[in-house]
Write a protein that holds these residues in place. Structure first.
Motif, mmCIF file in Angstrom:
data_model
loop_
_atom_site.group_PDB
_atom_site.id
_atom_site.type_symbol
_atom_site.label_atom_id
_atom_site.label_comp_id
_atom_site.label_asym_id
_atom_site.label_seq_id
_atom_site.Cartn_x
_atom_site.Cartn_y
_atom_site.Cartn_z
ATOM 1 N N ILE A 204 5.281 -1.553 -36.471
ATOM 2 C CA ILE A 204 5.899 -2.656 -36.324
ATOM 3 C C ILE A 204 7.688 -2.355 -35.804
ATOM 4 C CG2 ILE A 204 7.209 -4.454 -37.649
ATOM 5 C CD1 ILE A 204 4.368 -4.798 -38.978
ATOM 6 N N PHE A 205 7.977 -1.134 -36.724
ATOM 7 C CA PHE A 205 9.459 -0.838 -36.349
ATOM 8 C C PHE A 205 9.562 -0.468 -34.917
ATOM 9 C CE2 PHE A 205 10.207 0.194 -40.968
ATOM 10 C CZ PHE A 205 10.540 -1.144 -41.249
ATOM 11 N N SER A 206 8.759 0.406 -34.317
ATOM 12 C CA SER A 206 8.851 0.964 -32.946
ATOM 13 C C SER A 206 8.621 0.037 -32.036
ATOM 14 C CB SER A 206 7.540 2.190 -32.720
ATOM 15 O OG SER A 206 7.780 2.621 -31.371
ATOM 16 N N PHE A 207 7.622 -0.959 -32.065
ATOM 17 C CA PHE A 207 7.390 -2.092 -31.385
ATOM 18 C C PHE A 207 8.750 -3.130 -31.267
ATOM 19 C CE2 PHE A 207 6.110 -6.499 -29.949
ATOM 20 C CZ PHE A 207 5.304 -5.893 -28.812
ATOM 21 N N GLN A 208 9.508 -3.115 -32.435
ATOM 22 C CA GLN A 208 10.716 -4.005 -32.444
ATOM 23 C C GLN A 208 11.720 -3.259 -31.647
ATOM 24 O OE1 GLN A 208 12.060 -4.828 -36.232
ATOM 25 N NE2 GLN A 208 13.920 -5.414 -35.584
ATOM 26 N N TRP A 209 11.897 -1.987 -31.655
ATOM 27 C CA TRP A 209 13.033 -1.260 -31.373
ATOM 28 C C TRP A 209 12.865 -1.193 -29.719
ATOM 29 C CZ3 TRP A 209 11.685 3.733 -34.799
ATOM 30 C CH2 TRP A 209 12.207 3.241 -36.467
ATOM 31 N N ARG A 210 11.694 -1.000 -29.052
ATOM 32 C CA ARG A 210 11.296 -0.745 -27.875
ATOM 33 C C ARG A 210 11.539 -2.431 -27.122
ATOM 34 N NH1 ARG A 210 11.948 3.531 -29.559
ATOM 35 N NH2 ARG A 210 13.781 2.845 -28.715
ATOM 36 N N TRP A 211 11.002 -3.238 -27.866
ATOM 37 C CA TRP A 211 11.058 -4.902 -27.483
ATOM 38 C C TRP A 211 12.445 -5.118 -26.989
ATOM 39 C CZ3 TRP A 211 7.028 -7.759 -25.563
ATOM 40 C CH2 TRP A 211 7.310 -8.969 -25.273
ATOM 41 N N ASN A 212 13.442 -4.903 -28.022
ATOM 42 C CA ASN A 212 14.881 -5.318 -27.979
ATOM 43 C C ASN A 212 15.642 -4.325 -27.530
ATOM 44 O OD1 ASN A 212 14.424 -7.699 -29.514
ATOM 45 N ND2 ASN A 212 14.482 -6.713 -31.551
ATOM 46 N N ASP A 213 15.246 -3.262 -27.086
ATOM 47 C CA ASP A 213 15.945 -2.138 -26.308
ATOM 48 C C ASP A 213 16.665 -2.804 -24.961
ATOM 49 O OD1 ASP A 213 17.029 0.338 -25.831
ATOM 50 O OD2 ASP A 213 15.408 1.519 -25.455
ATOM 51 N N TYR A 214 18.125 -2.486 -24.907
ATOM 52 C CA TYR A 214 18.677 -3.090 -23.727
ATOM 53 C C TYR A 214 19.521 -2.016 -23.044
ATOM 54 C CZ TYR A 214 22.266 -5.459 -21.101
ATOM 55 O OH TYR A 214 23.185 -5.987 -20.071
ATOM 56 N N ILE A 215 20.337 -1.271 -23.642
ATOM 57 C CA ILE A 215 21.112 -0.406 -23.047
ATOM 58 C C ILE A 215 20.096 0.718 -21.899
ATOM 59 C CG2 ILE A 215 22.863 1.533 -23.198
ATOM 60 C CD1 ILE A 215 23.896 -1.445 -23.687
ATOM 61 N N TRP A 216 19.106 1.423 -22.649
ATOM 62 C CA TRP A 216 18.477 2.584 -21.978
ATOM 63 C C TRP A 216 17.782 2.038 -20.706
ATOM 64 C CZ3 TRP A 216 19.195 7.157 -20.869
ATOM 65 C CH2 TRP A 216 18.101 7.760 -20.254
ATOM 66 N N PRO A 217 16.799 0.743 -21.052
ATOM 67 C CA PRO A 217 16.155 0.235 -19.624
ATOM 68 C C PRO A 217 17.427 -0.068 -18.469
ATOM 69 C CG PRO A 217 15.247 -0.508 -21.739
ATOM 70 C CD PRO A 217 16.505 -0.077 -22.009
ATOM 71 N N LEU A 218 18.697 -0.680 -19.041
ATOM 72 C CA LEU A 218 19.536 -1.051 -18.071
ATOM 73 C C LEU A 218 20.080 0.077 -17.348
ATOM 74 C CD1 LEU A 218 21.365 -3.416 -16.998
ATOM 75 C CD2 LEU A 218 23.121 -2.783 -18.802
ATOM 76 N N ILE A 219 20.203 1.201 -17.816
ATOM 77 C CA ILE A 219 20.655 2.567 -17.250
ATOM 78 C C ILE A 219 19.481 3.203 -16.177
ATOM 79 C CG2 ILE A 219 21.396 4.764 -17.473
ATOM 80 C CD1 ILE A 219 22.629 4.080 -19.819
ATOM 81 N N VAL A 220 18.258 2.931 -16.674
ATOM 82 C CA VAL A 220 17.360 3.635 -16.185
ATOM 83 C C VAL A 220 16.369 2.959 -14.915
ATOM 84 C CG1 VAL A 220 14.869 4.846 -16.318
ATOM 85 C CG2 VAL A 220 16.815 5.188 -18.011
ATOM 86 N N LEU A 221 16.404 1.647 -14.980
ATOM 87 C CA LEU A 221 15.751 0.712 -14.109
ATOM 88 C C LEU A 221 16.762 0.150 -13.203
ATOM 89 C CD1 LEU A 221 13.198 -1.179 -16.369
ATOM 90 C CD2 LEU A 221 12.813 0.920 -15.118
ATOM 91 N N ASN A 222 16.139 -0.057 -11.884
ATOM 92 C CA ASN A 222 17.148 -0.534 -10.835
ATOM 93 C C ASN A 222 16.371 -1.492 -10.251
ATOM 94 O OD1 ASN A 222 19.402 -0.497 -9.274
ATOM 95 N ND2 ASN A 222 18.287 0.350 -7.535
ATOM 96 N N ASP A 223 15.077 -1.600 -9.940
ATOM 97 C CA ASP A 223 14.138 -2.585 -9.355
ATOM 98 C C ASP A 223 14.148 -3.696 -10.077
ATOM 99 O OD1 ASP A 223 12.377 -4.120 -7.940
ATOM 100 O OD2 ASP A 223 10.881 -2.564 -7.899
ATOM 101 N N PRO A 224 14.413 -4.935 -9.907
ATOM 102 C CA PRO A 224 14.470 -6.222 -10.602
ATOM 103 C C PRO A 224 13.042 -6.495 -11.018
ATOM 104 C CG PRO A 224 16.044 -6.528 -8.752
ATOM 105 C CD PRO A 224 15.226 -5.328 -8.612
ATOM 106 N N ASN A 225 12.073 -6.282 -10.072
ATOM 107 C CA ASN A 225 10.449 -6.239 -10.625
ATOM 108 C C ASN A 225 10.044 -5.421 -11.617
ATOM 109 O OD1 ASN A 225 9.895 -8.090 -8.461
ATOM 110 N ND2 ASN A 225 9.886 -6.377 -6.893
ATOM 111 N N LYS A 226 10.782 -4.486 -12.135
ATOM 112 C CA LYS A 226 10.599 -3.648 -13.192
ATOM 113 C C LYS A 226 11.396 -3.856 -14.343
ATOM 114 C CE LYS A 226 9.053 0.337 -10.037
ATOM 115 N NZ LYS A 226 9.389 1.584 -9.674
ATOM 116 N N TYR A 227 12.333 -4.713 -14.444
ATOM 117 C CA TYR A 227 13.160 -5.281 -15.425
ATOM 118 C C TYR A 227 12.317 -5.571 -16.771
ATOM 119 C CZ TYR A 227 17.381 -5.154 -12.816
ATOM 120 O OH TYR A 227 18.694 -4.906 -11.954
#
Length: 279
Positions: A204-227
């Motif tokens: 539950i903790f891990s799912f919550q962390w990854r679901w709410n993650d913002y900064i790291w996906p913003l840095i790594v992902l560039n394609d809007p289809n993968k957002y």
């Protein structure tokens, strides 16, 4: 007489503590309640003065507009895929590491465990630059694997499993070895089943962390289809204005999976018989 007075004082103390906890709970609940009710208000009511908690006219248009405008299905699937895969790998890695640290007595393992715990003292921003460099060299930039792999190992998960496995008597493991069980079978057939409360709690903790993650996906992902969903919601914030009605409605939709996951597995977290399988 003294005993009756002691019981009376204890009851008064219990009532006061319960009342204090109730007030504290309402303080936490009030902003959430305001947030949920605001998602049912039309834009014209959000900033009217004086502010009102209850909407004058309830509307669900905000949810429909947010769902269609953001293409929630695509972003939901991206976020769900990264959250589920990361959670599964996190539980596996944390359980195996925690078992090794708890039951294998080697000096270098103790030193290694201290090094892992020391990472909790480092802010995430400190390790983002070297992590991003590694991700780029591995060819995982603009790839969901780029946000999954760095999130697998967590010191919190390893510590949770190590603490639990340390409480399991060594005699249980020795008895299984005498019966001919290998270390792998002991871990899979004995240790993991009795660690279900820890597994579900970390999940539950891990799912919550990854679901709410913002900064790291913003840095790594560039394609809007993968957002992921959090980056997509951020797109509702314009350069000059913010559509608050859609933003609030989209945020409410985004937290629903977290609520469903918690409701589905909460009894494992609240299970007081965590060590019942040891008897």
């Amino acid at each position: 007489m003294t005993s009756k007075r002691h019981v009376k004082d204890r009851n008064i103390t219990s009532i006061l503590l319960t009342f204090a906890l109730l007030i504290l709970g309402l303080m936490y609940l009030f902003p959430l309640l305001w947030f949920l009710l605001s998602s049912l208000k039309p834009g014209s009511e959000l900033f009217t003065y004086p502010l009102k908690l209850l909407p004058k006219s309830v509307t669900f248009t905000n949810f429909l507009d947010a769902w269609t405008m953001l293409d929630f299905v695509k972003y939901f699937m991206n976020t769900l895929l990264s959250a589920v895969v990361t959670t599964i790998l996190t539980v596996i890695a944390s359980a195996t590491c925690g078992y090794a640290f708890a039951k294998y007595k080697m000096k270098w393992l103790s030193i290694f465990f201290i090094c892992i715990l020391s990472t909790t003292m480092l802010p995430t921003e400190v390790i983002m630059n070297p992590t991003f460099t590694v991700i780029r060299k591995l060819g995982l930039y603009d790839n969901l694997l780029g946000i999954i792999i760095p999130s697998i190992n967590t010191a919190t998960g390893i510590l949770m499993f190590r603490t639990f496995f340390s409480s399991v008597p060594n005699e249980l493991i020795e008895s299984a070895r005498i019966d001919g069980a290998s270390d792998g079978k002991i871990f899979l057939s004995i240790m993991l089943p009795i660690a279900k409360p820890i597994i579900f709690t970390l999940s539950i903790f891990s799912f919550q962390w990854r679901w709410n993650d913002y900064i790291w996906p913003l840095i790594v992902l560039n394609d809007p289809n993968k957002y992921t969903l959090q980056i997509a919601i951020r797109s509702l914030v314009g350069a000059e204005n913010v559509n608050w009605s859609l933003l609030i409605a989209a945020s409410v939709i985004s937290i629903m999976p977290l609520l469903l996951v918690f409701l589905a597995f909460q009894h494992w977290i609240l299970d007081s018989n965590a060590t019942s399988g040891i008897k």
